[in-house]
Scaffold this motif. Structure first.
Motif, PDB file in Angstrom:
ATOM      1  N   VAL A 193       0.842  -1.193   0.000  1.00  0.00           N
ATOM      2  CA  VAL A 193       0.000   0.000   0.000  1.00  0.00           C
ATOM      3  C   VAL A 193       0.878   1.246   0.000  1.00  0.00           C
ATOM      4  N   ILE A 194       0.543   2.194  -0.875  1.00  0.00           N
ATOM      5  CA  ILE A 194       1.127   3.522  -0.744  1.00  0.00           C
ATOM      6  C   ILE A 194      -0.027   4.524  -0.628  1.00  0.00           C
ATOM      7  N   VAL A 195       0.226   5.583   0.123  1.00  0.00           N
ATOM      8  CA  VAL A 195      -0.755   6.654   0.275  1.00  0.00           C
ATOM      9  C   VAL A 195      -0.108   7.922  -0.264  1.00  0.00           C
ATOM     10  N   ASN A 196      -0.660   8.453  -1.336  1.00  0.00           N
ATOM     11  CA  ASN A 196      -0.053   9.596  -2.010  1.00  0.00           C
ATOM     12  C   ASN A 196      -1.158  10.469  -2.623  1.00  0.00           C
ATOM     13  N   PRO A 197      -1.188  11.767  -2.248  1.00  0.00           N
ATOM     14  CA  PRO A 197      -0.463  12.462  -1.188  1.00  0.00           C
ATOM     15  C   PRO A 197      -0.697  11.810   0.180  1.00  0.00           C
ATOM     16  N   GLY A 198       0.291  12.000   1.060  1.00  0.00           N
ATOM     17  CA  GLY A 198       0.379  11.157   2.227  1.00  0.00           C
ATOM     18  C   GLY A 198      -0.453  11.545   3.428  1.00  0.00           C
ATOM     19  N   ASN A 199      -1.166  10.590   3.945  1.00  0.00           N
ATOM     20  CA  ASN A 199      -1.763  10.615   5.273  1.00  0.00           C
ATOM     21  C   ASN A 199      -1.016   9.541   6.059  1.00  0.00           C
ATOM     22  N   PRO A 200      -0.284   9.919   7.113  1.00  0.00           N
ATOM     23  CA  PRO A 200      -0.390  11.142   7.905  1.00  0.00           C
ATOM     24  C   PRO A 200       0.726  12.170   7.687  1.00  0.00           C
TER      25      PRO A 200
END
Length: 428
Positions: A193-200
């Motif tokens: 999993v990647i979160v982009n733009p990033g949380n947190p």
């Protein structure tokens, strides 16, 4: 009749017990942790009383400067007045809505998505729930970022799948530690999993870094789950690049929603999108599994689905530009004020999403045990709510949102500074 017989009274033994897995998931929920932080708050009453400053979650919709586009409201109101979308929708979602989302997302891709690549969900939260259920099998594991949104772990654990964490590197703009990623993967790893733009973290990944992630995951034989719920909410030098750009290198499941860009989290409209020109998801029956899950789950409200084509087509760029300008203003406020708080260190200025991660120096503070203790006491004493880092897998850090009204943000950060000064060892 004997005591209790036929009246719901005591029985010799009941045949049910609670699900122990569920009882252990509160610590993996942002809502659950924030509930514990806020438990000690006694809000002031009366005119001029101090109000709670919510710096703990990413929902700016309550602040007038973040109200959604009038075109979005008109789209939903028009659909409701028409009376044409009061029925059940198909389990995958209304075709016009799916087609509209496919066209919207294709603007940033080197290939065209179709309606058949899009599956509508009740917000991005349900999209995560579905994917973690689809991937679960005995012995499987999934690679998750640390710090990260721990709802992925909660859903993985609930489905019997192991969660393994790779590190993000704070001194490199929270990039993925690719060596760490490769060391964690084995034959039972199904995805990362990647979160982009990033949380947190408020990070935004470059094209070059995403290309390295794509090549690494291709070699490992795993696909990418790209959580892009904050897509296009960027205000630094780096522009948003969707992971789907690399769909021909590695198959990508993109998760998104209208919640953040349109500032309507309560409308609960999200999606799962297959970015897979090579048809891997079809051959591996991932698509069939998604459809099967949707057959036995709830749908987003039909009237919001019906409004999507007009919502996307009619919303003016000026609305998005205004949102970005406000976030640029508030991130500047946040960055400058955090510099003046001695017990807090911010490794980098956020360039996207609605959050920043800051490190607590507990050695500077008197009688504060850890990040959770810090947040609970801050909430009780200053009526300021921030999220302890333990809720995102980073103990003794804090996640702070800057997506609130500028004056409220300044007030909240001033109170945060006062709290730190009051508890500073140098003040004792």
């Amino acid at each position: 009749m004997e005591n209790g017989a036929g009246s719901g009274g005591p029985a010799a033994a009941w045949n049910f017990v609670p699900n122990d897995t569920l009882l252990g998931l509160t610590a993996l929920s942002v809502r659950g942790v924030l509930g514990m932080v806020k438990a000690g708050i006694v809000e002031d009453e009366g005119a001029g009383a101090r109000r709670v400053v919510p710096l703990g979650h990413g929902d700016p919709s309550a602040f007038p400067c973040f109200r959604t586009a009038p075109e979005a409201v008109d789209a939903v109101a028009g659909v409701l007045r028409s009376g044409e979308h009061n029925s059940y929708a198909s389990c995958v979602g209304l075709e016009p809505a799916r087609r509209s989302i496919a066209q919207y997302l294709s603007r940033d891709l080197p290939y065209e998505l179709s309606a058949n690549d899009v599956y509508l969900t009740s917000g991005c939260t349900q999209a995560i729930e579905i994917i973690c259920s689809v991937l679960a099998r005995p012995g499987a594991n999934i690679l998750l970022p640390r710090p990260g949104y721990m709802f992925y772990e909660a859903r993985s654990v609930f489905n019997g799948m192991e969660a393994r964490y790779f590190n993000l590197l704070p001194d490199k703009g929270w990039e993925v530690d690719l060596d760490d990623l490769q060391a964690l993967a084995d034959k039972n790893t199904v995805a990362m999993v990647i979160v982009n733009p990033g949380n947190p973290c408020g990070n935004v990944y470059t094209y070059e870094h995403l290309a390295k992630i794509a090549e690494t995951t291709r070699k490992l034989g795993i696909f990418v789950i790209a959580d892009e719920v904050y897509a296009h909410l960027t205000f630094g030098e780096k522009k948003f690049v969707p992971m789907g750009v690399f769909g021909s290198v590695v198959p990508v499941l993109t998760l998104g929603s209208i919640s953040k860009r349109w500032v309507v989290p309560g409308w609960r409209l999200g999606w799962i999108v297959t970015n897979d020109p090579n048809g891997v998801f079809q051959r591996m029956k991932v698509v069939d599994s998604i459809k099967s899950y949707l057959d036995i789950s709830s749908d987003p409200t039909t009237f919001v689905q019906g409004a999507i084509p007009q919502l996307i087509e009619n919303t003016k760029e000026e609305f998005f530009d205004k949102t970005i300008e406000i976030l640029r203003e508030t991130v500047d406020i946040c960055w400058e004020k955090l510099k003046g708080i001695s017990c807090i260190t911010c490794p980098s200025k956020p360039e996207g999403s609605m959050f920043v991660m800051v490190k607590l120096d507990l050695s500077c503070l008197q009688d504060i045990k850890d990040d959770m203790d810090f947040c609970c006491r801050l909430a009780k004493e200053e009526l300021v709510v921030v999220l302890p880092g333990c809720a995102v897998g980073y103990k003794n850090w804090l996640r702070i949102t800057f997506a609130i009204g500028p004056s409220s943000l300044e007030d909240g950060l001033d109170r945060l500074k006062s709290f730190c000064l009051r508890h500073s060892k140098s003040q004792k």
